[in-house]
Design an enzyme around this catalytic site. Structure first.
Site, PDB file in Angstrom:
ATOM      1  N   ASP A  26      -9.049-109.992  42.548  1.00 61.42           N
ATOM      2  CA  ASP A  26      -9.978-111.062  42.882  1.00 61.42           C
ATOM      3  C   ASP A  26      -9.224-112.384  42.778  1.00 61.42           C
ATOM      4  OD1 ASP A  26     -12.472-112.265  43.436  1.00 61.42           O
ATOM      5  OD2 ASP A  26     -12.746-112.683  41.314  1.00 61.42           O
ATOM      6  N   ASN A  84      11.511 -72.724  17.689  1.00 59.77           N
ATOM      7  CA  ASN A  84      10.468 -73.352  18.502  1.00 59.77           C
ATOM      8  C   ASN A  84       9.811 -74.517  17.763  1.00 59.77           C
ATOM      9  OD1 ASN A  84       9.122 -73.149  21.053  1.00 59.77           O
ATOM     10  ND2 ASN A  84       7.289 -72.497  19.958  1.00 59.77           N
TER      11      ASN A  84
END
Length: 880
Positions: free
Chosen positions: A325, A703
């Site tokens: 705007d 992991n």
């Protein structure tokens, strides 16, 4: 249509009296019929709903499956760890959503908590939510309009409607106007005033015709689409979760089938297969993404941006169109005099050094013929008149002293027909009339001009010079306002005030751009981001601002709302790229523009602060609302709120979003590479008929180690200085674009084969081969320790290679990411503890390594990093 009816007819229709208003009993009846004067607000989400949304993810489902499998196999520790990851991930998301909601509540302000209302013949203040159709509302300068009103009386009434229409200049209102046309735009309905707009000048009386959701503001609020589409990051992770889930199942089944036909122990084989399946899923990914996004959001909040949803940061980073705007976003939302004209010196820019007597008289006439106030940063009144006061200050006039010396005796208020205002001022017994107004109305009233302190009769040459100055100022989209005077001995009748005037000069004013906007737009352009201006202002004014900010180059890149109406949606989708400025547009036009841009595959950000911006904020991929000047509706429709209303903060957010996505991608590719290394190690050795190089507990430890600290540390990598030199990512770009998939596979394969080499060396060092029968348990344990240590070392060292896809670790600094440096050191320390503490050594079935074993494990661990550095060096030399 209320604007098409006379005030008398409206009062009769609403059964109310302008002098008495409604009775308390009638107000109660109408409250029951129409409800409270506020629009429907979204209900706050419960924690249970937020938790459900956080868990509704394919990757989370895979992790929950892993919990069930590991629990069934008796690996309760790993099951607890995975559950903790899920809990932390969900908690971070919920906490952030609650924090964002609280921030929105803090920003949320009622448009007008009180209104002056005439009820039972008395005027009193009431809460705006208690207003009903038929209420008589008193309007004064500075008051917010509490509902949609049909004006009954208006005295020089002006209303600032930029929040609704996009117009930065106050609109003149006239109660006695009646419009028969059924398609009058809001900005042209002079006999109506609307909720959430502001009275800037004059006074009036209006009758409430619409409240709550029936107001123009309420209708826009109801248009907002509250359905939120998934962001690109959410889609990527969703797809990745599904792929990894399938891979996990496939790996588990494949290894079990191979081992079964090889005659291996089924119980041990099943546990190993399940452990590897779990290892092939980077369960730390969900938590890493949440942590990285949360850190980014915290950083953004310190940079004046509140993020309502974590993934919105990443989406902003992929934006390639910013629709902004104009009023209050690109501009300062205040009129400013930038140039002025006198016949003595022609057009001049406002400069404190150029303050000749003629210029001072022009400024003096302007501010004396004004009802505004200005003290420091505080002001009241019409924005145009406030600009004239600032103009006097810029020319070093002492307004206080001049005002004290100049006594106003009488005035002729501004009238929208005359478009002029006049005052009679007395100074040391000398009386003078000052008049200011539109040049086309004031100039015909002038019979003389002022040139070099001499009053001369006006001639065609003078008029030609004045008209030329108007043309020049107008070409710069400056709004012009002229001033004149005449000396009098006695105050004449008001019909004669604005006759036989002496022309002083005129000023050119504009709502100027914010200083920080131009460099921000340039930075966005360098990053491949196009800035578009979407405004309700006039095309010429909008283009002038856009040209100055380098948004548009020529007027052909400007289109009005009327022009958009002539293009159907299919054609607009293809033609939208030709325009940079959209002027005189309605809220519906804004939504159509955003949808057309998205249909072309763009990721669109819409910025704004007005009620009229809300539907487009909601429809955009990212809606960015202004926190200071923004309306309640625009804030609730947005994904991000700027607490400083600074356009430059959006570009900073884009940069932050890009870095966040880049860091998440680094973590994802690193985790997949590490997990591929584990899968390759297990698959190749089992296919070859070797004993499994890693047992279930070792796989789970690896992991846990690589899926936590190094991966999170990569997600915390410092911002790259070249991130804003690249074009935005395509909306459908995969995590594995730009050969990242190949990099993960090749890197993981290299780590896998190096681990197999270390495993083989463990046998070779003691005179055995992995293919021998009846291998002693201690030799097998030593070889597994070699594979275990080599795999961990490879992954920890290789994490450094992911910090930049092209730059060397020496260029970016080996220790510049202190988190990653710490993660690598902690990783090795934990590994040493597992190897050397007897209890842990026994639990993981490991052995201490000798000097040759340590040298081989560390040496092989460095190979992937060194290979990656050589490849980067080759690519850099090729690009040069």
């Amino acid at each position: 249509m209320w604007y098409s009816q006379s005030a008398k007819d409206v009062l009769q229709k609403l059964k109310t009296d302008v002098q008495q208003g409604l009775s308390p009993e009638e107000v109660e009846k109408r409250l029951e019929k129409y409800g409270l004067n506020k629009w429907r607000e979204q209900k706050s989400r419960s924690i249970l709903t937020m938790l459900k949304d956080q868990l509704n993810d394919a990757l989370i489902f895979v992790l929950l499956g892993a919990v069930l499998i590991t629990s069934f196999m008796g690996e309760y520790v790993d099951a607890i760890i995975i559950m903790l990851v899920i809990f932390i991930n969900a908690s971070l998301g919920i906490i952030q959503e609650i924090k964002a909601g609280k921030a929105i509540e803090d920003l949320h302000k009622l448009a007008s908590p009180k209104a002056l209302v005439r009820r039972n013949g008395k005027v009193s203040e009431v809460n705006t939510d208690q207003l009903v159709p038929g209420d008589i509302v008193i309007l004064e300068t500075g008051r917010l309009i509490p509902a949609d009103l049909r004006l009954i009386e208006s005295i020089n009434l002006q209303v600032e409607e930029s929040a609704l229409t996009g117009e930065s200049v106050s609109a003149n209102k006239k109660a006695d106007e009646i419009f028969k046309d059924e398609n009058i735009p809001l900005g042209d309905q002079q006999n109506m005033v609307f909720m959430s707009t502001l009275v800037t000048y004059g006074r009036g009386v209006g009758v409430v015709v619409s409240t709550g959701e029936d107001t123009e503001v309420g209708k826009i609020a109801e248009e907002i689409n509250t359905d939120e589409a998934k962001t690109p990051l959410e889609k990527r992770l969703d797809e990745l979760g599904k792929v990894l889930g399938k891979i996990a199942v496939a790996v588990c089944v494949l290894i079990f089938i191979i081992g079964y036909f090889q005659g291996r122990d089924l119980a041990e084989l099943f546990l190993t297969a399940v452990s590897l399946a779990v290892a092939s899923i980077p369960e730390g990914l969900a938590a890493i993404v949440a942590v990285v996004l949360s850190v980014g959001v915290t950083k953004m909040s310190k940079q004046n941006a509140i993020i309502k949803r974590l993934p919105a940061v990443e989406t902003l980073g992929s934006v390639n169109i910013i629709c902004s705007d104009k009023t209050g976003t690109l501009t300062q939302n205040k009129m400013t005099v930038t140039s002025y004209f006198t016949l003595s010196h022609n057009i001049q820019e406002v400069d404190q050094k150029k303050n000749d007597e003629h210029s001072k008289l022009l400024a003096k006439a302007m501010f004396l013929c004004s009802d505004a106030t200005l003290e420091g940063d505080k002001s009241s009144g019409d924005p145009t008149e406030i600009a004239l006061l600032s103009f006097a200050d810029d020319l070093n006039l002492n307004r206080i002293e001049i005002s004290e010396q100049s006594k106003r005796l009488d005035e002729l208020p501004f009238d929208s027909d005359r478009k002029m205002m006049s005052v009679v001022v007395e100074n040391n017994d000398q009386k003078r009339i000052y008049t200011k107004g539109a040049i086309d109305r004031l100039l015909p009233k002038c019979t003389h001009v002022l040139i070099d302190n001499q009053v001369l009769e006006i001639n065609e040459q003078h008029k030609s010079e004045i008209e030329e100055s108007i043309h020049q100022l107008s070409s710069q989209a400056l709004r012009t306002l002229a001033s004149a005077y005449k000396d009098i001995s006695e105050i004449p009748s008001k019909d004669e005030w604005e006759e036989n005037l002496v022309f002083i000069g005129l000023v050119g004013m504009i709502d100027p751009p914010r200083e920080e906007v131009k460099p921000a737009i340039a930075k966005a352009k360098a990053a491949g981001i196009t800035t578009l201006m979407i405004t309700g202002d006039h095309a010429e004014t909008a283009f002038a601002i856009a040209k100055d900010l380098k948004i548009a180059k020529n007027i052909s890149q400007t289109i009005t709302g009327q022009g958009l109406d002539k293009i159907d949606s299919d054609k607009l989708q293809h033609q939208i790229k030709d325009y940079r400025v959209f002027a005189r547009v309605s809220p519906q036009h804004k939504v159509a523009i955003v949808k057309a841009l998205k249909a072309e595959g763009n990721i669109v950000s819409m910025t704004g602060d007005g009620v009229n911006d809300a539907p487009s904020l909601s429809n955009a991929n990212i809606g960015v609302a202004m926190g200071i000047t923004g309306t309640d509706v625009s804030k609730s429709a947005s994904d991000m709120i700027l607490t400083d209303d600074n356009f430059a903060t959006i570009v900073t957010a884009v940069e932050q979003g890009r870095n966040i996505y880049s860091n998440i991608k680094k973590s994802v590719i690193f985790l997949l590479t590490s997990n591929i290394g584990e899968v390759v190690t297990m698959l190749v050795t089992i296919l070859a008929g070797m004993p499994a190089p890693l047992i279930a507990t070792q796989l789970l430890w690896i992991n846990l180690l690589t899926d936590s600290l190094p991966a999170i540390a990569l997600g915390m990598d410092p911002s790259s200085d070249d991130v804003m030199t690249h074009k935005p990512r395509p909306a459908n770009e995969s995590f594995f674009a730009h050969k990242q998939g190949s990099r993960a596979i090749l890197g993981g394969s290299l780590i896998g084969f190096l681990t197999i080499g270390a495993y083989w060396f463990g046998f070779y060092e003691h005179g055995y081969s992995p293919f021998d029968e009846n291998i002693p348990e201690d030799i097998l344990s030593y070889a597994r320790t070699m594979a275990f240590m080599s795999l961990i070392a490879s992954q920890l060292f290789y994490s450094l290679a992911f910090r930049h896809y092209r730059k060397s670790i020496f260029q970016i600094g080996i220790f510049s990411n202190k988190y990653l440096t710490g993660a690598i050191i902690i990783g090795f320390l934990l590994q040493v503890l597992v190897l050397e503490i007897p209890v842990l050594q026994e639990a993981f079935k490991l052995q201490s390594l000798d000097a040759a074993g340590w040298a081989m494990a560390i040496g092989l661990g460095l190979v992937p990093l060194i290979v990656n550095e050589i490849i980067k060096l080759y690519h850099r030399s090729q690009s040069r």
